[in-house]
Design an enzyme around this catalytic site. Structure first.
Site, mmCIF file in Angstrom:
data_model
loop_
_atom_site.group_PDB
_atom_site.id
_atom_site.type_symbol
_atom_site.label_atom_id
_atom_site.label_comp_id
_atom_site.label_asym_id
_atom_site.label_seq_id
_atom_site.Cartn_x
_atom_site.Cartn_y
_atom_site.Cartn_z
ATOM 1 N N ARG A 83 4.812 3.830 -2.152
ATOM 2 C CA ARG A 83 5.025 5.259 -2.386
ATOM 3 C C ARG A 83 6.387 5.759 -1.944
ATOM 4 O O ARG A 83 6.907 6.709 -2.515
ATOM 5 C CB ARG A 83 3.950 6.075 -1.664
ATOM 6 C CG ARG A 83 2.609 6.016 -2.314
ATOM 7 C CD ARG A 83 1.684 7.058 -1.760
ATOM 8 N NE ARG A 83 0.415 7.040 -2.476
ATOM 9 C CZ ARG A 83 -0.748 7.262 -1.914
ATOM 10 N NH1 ARG A 83 -0.823 7.519 -0.612
ATOM 11 N NH2 ARG A 83 -1.853 7.222 -2.620
ATOM 12 N N CYS A 90 0.871 -1.178 0.000
ATOM 13 C CA CYS A 90 0.000 0.000 0.000
ATOM 14 C C CYS A 90 0.907 1.226 0.000
ATOM 15 O O CYS A 90 2.099 1.110 -0.281
ATOM 16 C CB CYS A 90 -0.989 -0.018 1.164
ATOM 17 S SG CYS A 90 -0.311 0.152 2.825
ATOM 18 N N GLY A 91 0.367 2.388 0.295
ATOM 19 C CA GLY A 91 1.189 3.597 0.260
ATOM 20 C C GLY A 91 2.396 3.501 1.166
ATOM 21 O O GLY A 91 3.525 3.751 0.751
ATOM 22 N N THR A 92 2.168 3.121 2.410
ATOM 23 C CA THR A 92 3.267 3.008 3.376
ATOM 24 C C THR A 92 3.544 1.570 3.785
ATOM 25 O O THR A 92 4.628 1.268 4.257
ATOM 26 C CB THR A 92 2.951 3.789 4.664
ATOM 27 O OG1 THR A 92 1.785 3.222 5.274
ATOM 28 C CG2 THR A 92 2.747 5.275 4.382
ATOM 29 N N HIS A 131 14.051 -13.562 13.653
ATOM 30 C CA HIS A 131 13.705 -13.367 15.063
ATOM 31 C C HIS A 131 12.218 -13.530 15.364
ATOM 32 O O HIS A 131 11.861 -13.930 16.472
ATOM 33 C CB HIS A 131 14.132 -11.977 15.533
ATOM 34 C CG HIS A 131 15.608 -11.811 15.616
ATOM 35 N ND1 HIS A 131 16.191 -10.772 16.294
ATOM 36 C CD2 HIS A 131 16.627 -12.528 15.096
ATOM 37 C CE1 HIS A 131 17.512 -10.863 16.199
ATOM 38 N NE2 HIS A 131 17.791 -11.925 15.466
ATOM 39 N N HIS A 150 14.477 -17.330 20.163
ATOM 40 C CA HIS A 150 13.377 -16.595 19.538
ATOM 41 C C HIS A 150 12.072 -17.379 19.563
ATOM 42 O O HIS A 150 10.992 -16.793 19.548
ATOM 43 C CB HIS A 150 13.730 -16.236 18.092
ATOM 44 C CG HIS A 150 15.015 -15.480 17.982
ATOM 45 N ND1 HIS A 150 15.197 -14.228 18.525
ATOM 46 C CD2 HIS A 150 16.185 -15.819 17.400
ATOM 47 C CE1 HIS A 150 16.426 -13.822 18.280
ATOM 48 N NE2 HIS A 150 17.053 -14.771 17.606
#
Length: 146
Positions: free
Chosen positions: A109, A65-67, A98, A133
């Site tokens: 974007r 998506c955009g971010t 991890h 972990h």
């Protein structure tokens, strides 16, 4: 590897190119949409990919998506998903090693296509480290029951 991938309108262009990239790398890619860059709601597409991974229909999920942030938030609402928003190859490898992350979310974007390809390479080629972990990941997954 079987990979489920989707985007929203902001990530559509990179998603299309990443589908081709992953297929060229030999992966079996399920493109869960959308089919155009028309405005869509990212939670709908995050749910499709997350459910594919949670059911075992895909070994890994990729969301753009955009971010990448909204996609990660939405995907993590599906039981069994450990989605991470990644902007560097080092974070991609560490998320797998991890945290046993099974869905990676990318920025269409703010991160160039070539870097997202490198991020996918690191994410898909790094295994879970286990050891110290494993208990931490188990504790993360137990949070779904609270």
């Amino acid at each position: 590897m079987r990979i489920s991938i989707a985007s929203d309108h902001a990530g559509f262009e990179q998603k299309q190119r990443l589908v081709d990239y992953l297929a060229a790398e030999g992966h079996d890619v399920a493109d869960r949409g959308p089919d155009s860059d028309a405005r869509v709601d990212y939670p709908d597409y995050a749910a499709l990919v997350a459910r594919d991974v949670a059911r075992g229909d895909a070994e890994a999920g990729v969301l753009v998506c955009g971010t990448g942030i909204g996609m990660a938030v939405a995907a993590n609402k599906v039981r069994g998903i450990r989605a991470v928003n990644v902007v560097s190859t080092q974070f991609a490898a560490l998320a797998r090693e991890h945290n046993d992350a099974n869905v990676v979310t990318l920025s269409g974007r703010f991160v160039e296509l070539e870097e997202n390809e490198r991020i996918l390479d690191a994410f898909l080629s790094t295994g879970f480290g286990g050891g110290r972990h494993a208990g931490r990941v188990e504790k993360i997954m137990q949070l779904e029951d609270n």
